[in-house]
Scaffold this active site. Structure first.
Site, PDB file in Angstrom:
ATOM      1  N   ASP A 290     -20.884 -24.297  55.832  1.00  0.00           N
ATOM      2  CA  ASP A 290     -19.389 -23.745  55.373  1.00  0.00           C
ATOM      3  C   ASP A 290     -19.542 -23.140  54.137  1.00  0.00           C
ATOM      4  OD1 ASP A 290     -16.834 -22.880  55.923  1.00  0.00           O
ATOM      5  OD2 ASP A 290     -16.119 -24.924  55.120  1.00  0.00           O
ATOM      6  N   HIS A 291     -18.793 -22.240  53.633  1.00  0.00           N
ATOM      7  CA  HIS A 291     -18.463 -21.753  52.407  1.00  0.00           C
ATOM      8  C   HIS A 291     -17.241 -22.582  51.536  1.00  0.00           C
ATOM      9  CE1 HIS A 291     -20.119 -17.693  53.402  1.00  0.00           C
ATOM     10  NE2 HIS A 291     -21.067 -18.371  52.749  1.00  0.00           N
ATOM     11  N   TYR A 464     -13.063 -21.301  55.386  1.00  0.00           N
ATOM     12  CA  TYR A 464     -12.922 -20.911  56.784  1.00  0.00           C
ATOM     13  C   TYR A 464     -14.076 -20.250  57.540  1.00  0.00           C
ATOM     14  CZ  TYR A 464      -8.183 -21.097  54.659  1.00  0.00           C
ATOM     15  OH  TYR A 464      -7.272 -21.301  53.979  1.00  0.00           O
ATOM     16  N   HIS A 465     -15.180 -20.536  57.095  1.00  0.00           N
ATOM     17  CA  HIS A 465     -16.354 -19.896  57.511  1.00  0.00           C
ATOM     18  C   HIS A 465     -17.555 -20.931  58.114  1.00  0.00           C
ATOM     19  CE1 HIS A 465     -15.801 -16.379  54.292  1.00  0.00           C
ATOM     20  NE2 HIS A 465     -14.943 -16.496  55.265  1.00  0.00           N
ATOM     21  N   PRO A 466     -17.117 -21.590  59.189  1.00  0.00           N
ATOM     22  CA  PRO A 466     -18.121 -22.557  59.644  1.00  0.00           C
ATOM     23  C   PRO A 466     -19.248 -22.074  60.535  1.00  0.00           C
ATOM     24  CG  PRO A 466     -16.089 -23.099  60.767  1.00  0.00           C
ATOM     25  CD  PRO A 466     -15.561 -22.127  59.444  1.00  0.00           C
TER      26      PRO A 466
END
Length: 530
Positions: A290-291, A464-466
């Protein structure tokens, strides 16, 4: 009986539902745990601020306590509604860069080179600027310039240029580096989610069935062949059968959860939960990436930011004026991509999102006064987490162990420090002089290394980038092959962000849509051959 059952009507599932049901001979069932996308704040872009605490359309997940982030449980919002997270996100349209996809292919995801994926980005896109070698103009997904942006966003762009960053009018053009206003997934000033772009045109097809409030609980099999899905709808426990394929598009958290609930995953923990092992695939739920994001907040004079805007007036103005004004803002209006002093290749390793409002804890903690926020995230983290079952009950949220900043050599923490420093360098430029008030987070700029580390551990959050929890490839821990078929099983695919082997250089929504466009072609080709 259906030919195809798709689990999850999100960024990928809506694409698949449209493309597969385009063949009138195919019977398609689309299952979505959440409701229809009727909430008006879904469709008014600035309404995303009103969706933050809406548990009806948000899975409202949390990580386990994160040891490197002061033992905090981080909030992970994920869309639980038609359109999935494309119905609640900030609509930034970013693909990443060619090296991201060439890296996938080099690591074993053959066929995913940039030259192979670019046509599918173009196939999905209808860009308001027109088509060309790098943009499509006839796809279902509308991509547009913002109709409105705040003066603070213009100040951010000027300040970033003063700090040495180039201007960039198109992050999906020939080069990604630089700063500019984001293009957004909007059509005529309204959100263009995948439910709008793909599902709405297909809803009238008699061969497409869409069930909302339908929570998948397990997959059914005949031997090693997937043949259906068990799901709960209201108080009813139901089963749907598939003669063709079952396709999981439930996202990077729920797709691996559903596989594990169905006996597909690492054998030992499955047996510990009393689940019979159907396929021993240790990679299921692993490789989570994730980011991680750190926000710098600064006060400003009253009246310019969105902090104390009259939301009722904005909504009235938006609908009265044909989707114009501040209601058409995606809030994260401006941003950019940069290479830090720690960059290890030619790609950007930092992404900025500028918000002309104060955002603390995803906007859930309201701060007094007015201000602005600069998000900065490290694009290529080395740390890896995992998704685990909490128990054998599909109603239980899975365990999310993000394991941020856990890499052995401390490179991720060093990158986050650079994110803070680069943000500070932009915000102290002359372009912000007329707008700059007192600092909020961090409380001052002269932090030593220990204080900088403490700030990051106390305030860093997901952006919010999993991805990665059902990674594709040919290595031992790969869950799906390069055509997204679950290894060792038949007629079962995973098509969503979970199959990405590594994070792309940017937001993950557009790449997820591309994945689904490509997978739909393979699914139809396989059906034609069988």
């Amino acid at each position: 009986m259906y030919d195809y059952i798709i689990v999850g009507a999100g960024s990928a599932g809506c694409v698949l539902a449209n493309r597969l049901s385009a063949d009138p001979g195919c019977r398609v069932l689309l299952l979505e745990a959440g409701p229809r996308d009727r909430n008006p704040f879904i469709h008014m872009p600035a309404g995303l601020a009103r969706l933050v605490n809406n548990r009806r359309i948000n899975w409202n997940l949390e990580t386990e306590t994160e040891p490197t982030l002061d033992g905090r449980r981080l909030w992970w919002p994920r869309g639980k509604v038609l359109g999935g997270s494309s119905s609640i996100n900030a609509m930034c349209y970013v693909r990443g860069v060619p090296a991201d996809y060439d890296g996938w292919a080099a690591a074993g995801a053959s066929g995913w080179e940039w030259a192979q994926v670019l046509p599918w980005f173009l196939h999905s896109e209808s860009n308001s600027r027109g088509g060309g070698t790098l943009h499509g103009d006839a796809g279902p997904l509308s991509v547009s310039d913002l109709r409105h942006h705040n003066p603070l966003s213009a100040a951010f762009l000027d300040a970033a240029v003063q700090a040495g960053h180039a201007r960039n009018e198109d992050f999906n053009g020939a080069a990604q580096l630089g700063v500019g206003l984001y293009q957004v997934t909007q059509r005529d000033g309204a959100r263009c989610s995948t439910a709008t772009a793909y599902l709405r045109p297909a809803r009238t097809r008699r061969n497409l069935t869409v069930l909302t409030g339908a929570h998948a609980t397990a997959l059914s099999f005949s031997g090693d062949t997937a043949n259906g899905v068990f799901f709960r709808q209201g108080r009813q426990h139901r089963h749907a059968a598939a003669s063709g394929e079952v396709i999981l598009s439930a996202g990077a958290i729920h797709s691996p959860q559903l596989l594990m609930l169905s006996g597909i995953g690492a054998a030992t923990p499955l047996r510990r939960h009393g689940i019979s092992v159907r396929a021993n695939l240790p990679g299921v739920g692993g490789n989570l990436q994730d980011h991680l994001d750190i926000c710098t907040l600064v006060h400003t004079e009253p009246g310019v930011s969105y902090d104390r805007s009259n939301q009722a007036r904005i909504a009235f103005d938006y609908f009265l004026r044909g989707h114009r004004g501040a209601g058409s803002s995606n809030i994260a209006e401006a941003g950019g991509f940069a290479r830090s002093i720690l960059a290890t290749d030619a790609r950007a390793d930092v992404q900025f999102h500028f918000v002309p409002a104060m955002l603390d804890n995803h906007g859930r903690h309201r701060l007094p006064g007015d201000g602005y926020t600069l998000h900065a995230c490290a694009l290529h983290p080395r740390s890896r987490g995992r998704i685990l079952l909490r128990d054998a009950d599909a109603a239980s949220a899975p365990r999310i162990e993000a394991n941020y900043l856990s890499d052995a050599d401390g490179a991720d923490l060093a990158m986050m420090k650079e994110c803070v420093r680069m943000s500070a360098a932009i915000l102290r430029q002359p372009a912000f002089d007329r707008w700059r008030g007192a600092p909020i987070f961090p409380p001052r700029q002269d932090l030593d290394e220990a204080a900088l580390t403490a700030f990051i551990r106390a305030k860093a959050e997901t952006i919010y980038h999993p991805v990665g929890t059902c990674a594709m490839g040919t290595h031992a821990d790969a869950v799906v092959d390069p055509q997204l078929r679950v290894r060792g099983l038949r007629r079962l695919r995973v098509v969503d962000a979970s199959v990405m082997p590594t994070l792309v250089s940017g937001n993950t929504n557009a790449p997820t849509i591309m994945l689904a466009e490509r997978a739909a072609q393979w699914i139809l080709q396989d059906a034609a051959r069988s």
